[in-house]
Design a protein around this motif. Structure first.
Motif, PDB file in Angstrom:
ATOM      1  N   PHE A 103       0.840  -1.203   0.000  1.00  0.00           N
ATOM      2  CA  PHE A 103       0.000   0.000   0.000  1.00  0.00           C
ATOM      3  C   PHE A 103       0.872   1.249   0.000  1.00  0.00           C
ATOM      4  O   PHE A 103       2.032   1.227   0.409  1.00  0.00           O
ATOM      5  N   TYR A 104       0.311   2.334  -0.459  1.00  0.00           N
ATOM      6  CA  TYR A 104       0.949   3.659  -0.452  1.00  0.00           C
ATOM      7  C   TYR A 104      -0.184   4.674  -0.538  1.00  0.00           C
ATOM      8  O   TYR A 104      -0.829   4.840  -1.564  1.00  0.00           O
ATOM      9  N   ARG A 105      -0.445   5.343   0.558  1.00  0.00           N
ATOM     10  CA  ARG A 105      -1.609   6.225   0.653  1.00  0.00           C
ATOM     11  C   ARG A 105      -1.239   7.560   1.297  1.00  0.00           C
ATOM     12  O   ARG A 105      -0.369   7.610   2.174  1.00  0.00           O
ATOM     13  N   PRO A 106      -1.916   8.642   0.899  1.00  0.00           N
ATOM     14  CA  PRO A 106      -1.678   9.935   1.538  1.00  0.00           C
ATOM     15  C   PRO A 106      -2.083   9.894   3.012  1.00  0.00           C
ATOM     16  O   PRO A 106      -3.102   9.313   3.377  1.00  0.00           O
ATOM     17  N   ILE A 107      -1.258  10.515   3.852  1.00  0.00           N
ATOM     18  CA  ILE A 107      -1.543  10.580   5.285  1.00  0.00           C
ATOM     19  C   ILE A 107      -1.331  12.011   5.772  1.00  0.00           C
ATOM     20  O   ILE A 107      -0.426  12.715   5.302  1.00  0.00           O
ATOM     21  N   LYS A 108      -2.179  12.422   6.688  1.00  0.00           N
ATOM     22  CA  LYS A 108      -2.051  13.753   7.289  1.00  0.00           C
ATOM     23  C   LYS A 108      -2.170  13.606   8.804  1.00  0.00           C
ATOM     24  O   LYS A 108      -3.075  12.934   9.299  1.00  0.00           O
ATOM     25  N   ILE A 109      -1.238  14.218   9.526  1.00  0.00           N
ATOM     26  CA  ILE A 109      -1.252  14.207  10.990  1.00  0.00           C
ATOM     27  C   ILE A 109      -1.474  15.635  11.468  1.00  0.00           C
ATOM     28  O   ILE A 109      -0.742  16.550  11.088  1.00  0.00           O
ATOM     29  N   GLU A 110      -2.502  15.829  12.310  1.00  0.00           N
ATOM     30  CA  GLU A 110      -2.843  17.147  12.835  1.00  0.00           C
ATOM     31  C   GLU A 110      -2.882  17.113  14.358  1.00  0.00           C
ATOM     32  O   GLU A 110      -3.086  16.047  14.952  1.00  0.00           O
ATOM     33  N   TYR A 111      -2.703  18.288  14.975  1.00  0.00           N
ATOM     34  CA  TYR A 111      -2.799  18.373  16.429  1.00  0.00           C
ATOM     35  C   TYR A 111      -3.839  19.425  16.814  1.00  0.00           C
ATOM     36  O   TYR A 111      -4.042  20.421  16.105  1.00  0.00           O
ATOM     37  N   ALA A 112      -4.521  19.195  17.931  1.00  0.00           N
ATOM     38  CA  ALA A 112      -5.562  20.114  18.394  1.00  0.00           C
ATOM     39  C   ALA A 112      -4.923  21.364  18.995  1.00  0.00           C
ATOM     40  O   ALA A 112      -4.054  21.274  19.861  1.00  0.00           O
ATOM     41  N   THR A 113      -5.365  22.522  18.511  1.00  0.00           N
ATOM     42  CA  THR A 113      -4.847  23.789  19.041  1.00  0.00           C
ATOM     43  C   THR A 113      -5.741  24.353  20.134  1.00  0.00           C
ATOM     44  O   THR A 113      -5.265  24.988  21.073  1.00  0.00           O
ATOM     45  N   ASP A 114      -7.063  24.138  20.016  1.00  0.00           N
ATOM     46  CA  ASP A 114      -8.008  24.575  21.040  1.00  0.00           C
ATOM     47  C   ASP A 114      -9.331  23.844  20.826  1.00  0.00           C
ATOM     48  O   ASP A 114      -9.476  23.057  19.891  1.00  0.00           O
ATOM     49  N   SER A 115     -10.300  24.089  21.698  1.00  0.00           N
ATOM     50  CA  SER A 115     -11.601  23.418  21.620  1.00  0.00           C
ATOM     51  C   SER A 115     -12.716  24.420  21.842  1.00  0.00           C
ATOM     52  O   SER A 115     -12.500  25.518  22.369  1.00  0.00           O
ATOM     53  N   PHE A 116     -13.946  24.033  21.429  1.00  0.00           N
ATOM     54  CA  PHE A 116     -15.109  24.887  21.630  1.00  0.00           C
ATOM     55  C   PHE A 116     -16.344  24.002  21.763  1.00  0.00           C
ATOM     56  O   PHE A 116     -16.396  22.882  21.247  1.00  0.00           O
ATOM     57  N   LYS A 117     -17.352  24.510  22.471  1.00  0.00           N
ATOM     58  CA  LYS A 117     -18.570  23.746  22.719  1.00  0.00           C
ATOM     59  C   LYS A 117     -19.592  23.981  21.611  1.00  0.00           C
ATOM     60  O   LYS A 117     -19.759  25.104  21.136  1.00  0.00           O
ATOM     61  N   THR A 118     -20.275  22.901  21.216  1.00  0.00           N
ATOM     62  CA  THR A 118     -21.372  22.979  20.249  1.00  0.00           C
ATOM     63  C   THR A 118     -22.515  22.102  20.744  1.00  0.00           C
ATOM     64  O   THR A 118     -22.407  21.441  21.781  1.00  0.00           O
ATOM     65  N   ASP A 119     -23.607  22.088  19.980  1.00  0.00           N
ATOM     66  CA  ASP A 119     -24.745  21.231  20.322  1.00  0.00           C
ATOM     67  C   ASP A 119     -24.368  19.754  20.254  1.00  0.00           C
ATOM     68  O   ASP A 119     -25.005  18.904  20.882  1.00  0.00           O
ATOM     69  N   LYS A 120     -23.340  19.435  19.464  1.00  0.00           N
ATOM     70  CA  LYS A 120     -22.905  18.044  19.321  1.00  0.00           C
ATOM     71  C   LYS A 120     -21.770  17.688  20.280  1.00  0.00           C
ATOM     72  O   LYS A 120     -21.174  16.624  20.171  1.00  0.00           O
ATOM     73  N   GLY A 121     -21.502  18.588  21.219  1.00  0.00           N
ATOM     74  CA  GLY A 121     -20.435  18.333  22.175  1.00  0.00           C
ATOM     75  C   GLY A 121     -19.220  19.187  21.889  1.00  0.00           C
ATOM     76  O   GLY A 121     -19.278  20.171  21.147  1.00  0.00           O
ATOM     77  N   ILE A 122     -18.101  18.825  22.478  1.00  0.00           N
ATOM     78  CA  ILE A 122     -16.859  19.587  22.325  1.00  0.00           C
ATOM     79  C   ILE A 122     -16.223  19.275  20.972  1.00  0.00           C
ATOM     80  O   ILE A 122     -16.036  18.116  20.610  1.00  0.00           O
ATOM     81  N   GLN A 123     -15.918  20.313  20.210  1.00  0.00           N
ATOM     82  CA  GLN A 123     -15.225  20.197  18.925  1.00  0.00           C
ATOM     83  C   GLN A 123     -13.836  20.821  19.034  1.00  0.00           C
ATOM     84  O   GLN A 123     -13.564  21.616  19.944  1.00  0.00           O
ATOM     85  N   TYR A 124     -12.964  20.473  18.083  1.00  0.00           N
ATOM     86  CA  TYR A 124     -11.569  20.916  18.161  1.00  0.00           C
ATOM     87  C   TYR A 124     -11.127  21.600  16.873  1.00  0.00           C
ATOM     88  O   TYR A 124     -11.580  21.244  15.781  1.00  0.00           O
ATOM     89  N   ASN A 125     -10.276  22.594  17.030  1.00  0.00           N
ATOM     90  CA  ASN A 125      -9.578  23.191  15.898  1.00  0.00           C
ATOM     91  C   ASN A 125      -8.220  22.512  15.780  1.00  0.00           C
ATOM     92  O   ASN A 125      -7.544  22.258  16.793  1.00  0.00           O
ATOM     93  N   TYR A 126      -7.820  22.209  14.528  1.00  0.00           N
ATOM     94  CA  TYR A 126      -6.580  21.470  14.307  1.00  0.00           C
ATOM     95  C   TYR A 126      -5.622  22.258  13.408  1.00  0.00           C
ATOM     96  O   TYR A 126      -6.046  23.076  12.597  1.00  0.00           O
ATOM     97  N   ALA A 127      -4.340  21.961  13.583  1.00  0.00           N
ATOM     98  CA  ALA A 127      -3.286  22.510  12.719  1.00  0.00           C
ATOM     99  C   ALA A 127      -2.401  21.357  12.244  1.00  0.00           C
ATOM    100  O   ALA A 127      -2.279  20.335  12.921  1.00  0.00           O
ATOM    101  N   ASN A 128      -1.772  21.534  11.086  1.00  0.00           N
ATOM    102  CA  ASN A 128      -0.976  20.456  10.482  1.00  0.00           C
ATOM    103  C   ASN A 128       0.336  20.215  11.220  1.00  0.00           C
ATOM    104  O   ASN A 128       1.030  21.155  11.620  1.00  0.00           O
TER     105      ASN A 128
END
Length: 410
Positions: A247-272
């Motif tokens: 196999f040989y597939r594109p991969i992306k790794i991101e890290y959470a910079t901060d979080s925020f609350k929504t109706d669906k629970g806590i969501q996160y902002n990510y950076a590469n």
């Protein structure tokens, strides 16, 4: 007379305390430093410090207190990552030939050189070939270095991937011969021959709290959410990925910079952190800049292929180490942090790093404490005060009444 003397001494004590506090009162937290007995020392930052310190460590300060004197300690912050150096070796191609076993390319150096890497570049975009590498000192007797080593290039609408780098143990020969097993004539554009050395950095194993794999068939991708127990530095990730086929597939790794609350629970902002390819031909390990985080998101693009079997991963981070100069070892020292407005300090020792002793003894960093000198208060906006709101309403009503009365009178 005695009363006046006591008042003066008390005033002097308050003045000294306020001067000392003036340097430390913008930092929320402090940790005692013990074991200082010479000028130069080193110390390792504890894991539970990263949660409260600034992400870029701009707020780290070391202060020493000796009576009424407060001194700032100059330091260097080191993150011991792998240091890779590559030296290109001069070789020239002296021969190109073919026989039923493949296509041969021979390279000669003016002397006998130690190498461990050859980067090949071909005109073709799509191929899957096997390579044999041999070495010789007389261009007659050849010794095997690599056998049936696979090189690959795929370029289409979904993939642009090449693996044409030969890695092998240190080999010292005057001649090197590359044999390519291919049904067609390879068009070799370049062979870059080099010696690569790696000075290993200092890493610490990082345990993760959860490892959640989701295969999204509509987006044709696999997403892995990784949660850590606390924010720590990360610079290395190795994914346990398996498949019944190559196999040989594109991969992306991101890290959470901060979080925020929504109706669906806590969501996160990510950076590469990293973008590249995960392949069965290479080690499924990835290095990136040392970054403090408590959450990762790994996205693998499957296209129309069956998702990979992902069972676990390995995480490491470079240890953050402080090298500090304690000009007055008898003072009481502490590490301060927790100032969002702080900027990176500028110390002269950065320009004279080569004069710092190599063998340094470690000092201890104590448990986190609230800094008693911290005096920055967050002022609430004026209009959050209910009394001011009532006063403002009375003034507005009064003005409206006065204008209404004037209009009726006219």
């Amino acid at each position: 007379m005695m009363l006046k003397l006591k008042i003066k001494l008390f005033s002097l004590l308050l003045l000294c305390t306020s001067i000392a506090n003036a340097q430390t009162n913008t930092y929320k937290f402090k940790r005692s430093i013990t074991g200082v007995n010479t000028v130069w020392h080193k110390m390792t930052l504890p894991d539970d410090l990263y949660k409260k310190a600034n992400a870029g460590f701009e707020d780290l300060r070391i202060f020493g207190i000796n009576g009424k004197d407060t001194i700032e300690v100059p330091y260097l912050l080191k993150q011991r990552a792998d240091k890779v150096t590559t030296n290109d070796i001069t070789f020239k191609q002296i021969n190109q030939s073919t026989n039923p076993n493949g296509y041969y390319y021979t390279f000669q150096s003016p002397g006998i050189n130690l190498i461990n890497q050859i980067k090949l570049a071909f005109k073709q975009d799509n191929f899957d070939w096997k390579v044999t590498l041999e070495g010789s000192n007389d261009n007659k007797q050849w010794f095997a270095i690599l056998s049936d080593y696979r090189i690959l290039s795929i370029k289409n609408n979904d993939t642009d991937y090449q693996f044409t780098k030969l890695n092998f143990p240190d080999s010292k020969y005057k001649y090197f011969r590359v044999a390519v097993k291919s049904p067609i004539q390879p068009e070799l554009l370049e062979a870059k021959i080099s010696k690569t050395d790696t000075i290993k950095g200092t890493y610490k194993e990082v345990r993760y709290k959860s490892f959640d794999v989701k295969n999204d068939l509509s987006k044709k991708e696999t997403v892995v959410d990784v949660t850590l127990n606390t924010p720590v530095p990360l610079s290395y990730l190795k994914l346990n990925a398996q498949s019944d086929f190559d196999f040989y597939r594109p991969i992306k790794i991101e890290y959470a910079t901060d979080s925020f609350k929504t109706d669906k629970g806590i969501q996160y902002n990510y950076a590469n952190l990293y973008e590249g390819t995960i392949s069965s031909l290479e080690e499924t390990a990835f290095n990136f800049e040392n970054t403090v985080t408590s959450r990762l998101k790994i996205t693998i693009q499957n296209n129309d292929n069956k998702p990979l079997r992902l069972s676990s991963l390995q995480l490491k981070g470079n240890i953050s180490e402080i090298i500090a100069r304690f000009d007055e070892p008898k003072s009481e020292y502490a590490l301060y942090y927790g100032n969002e407005k702080a900027t990176n300090p500028v110390y002269e020792i950065e320009k004279f790093e080569n004069k710092i002793p190599v063998d340094l003894t470690s000092v201890n960093i104590g448990a986190e404490q609230q800094n008693p000198a911290y005096s920055i208060k967050t002022e609430k906006p004026l209009f959050e005060n209910k009394a001011w709101l009532w006063v403002l309403m009375v003034v507005i009503i009064g003005l409206l009444g006065w204008f209404s009365f004037k209009m009726l009178k006219n």
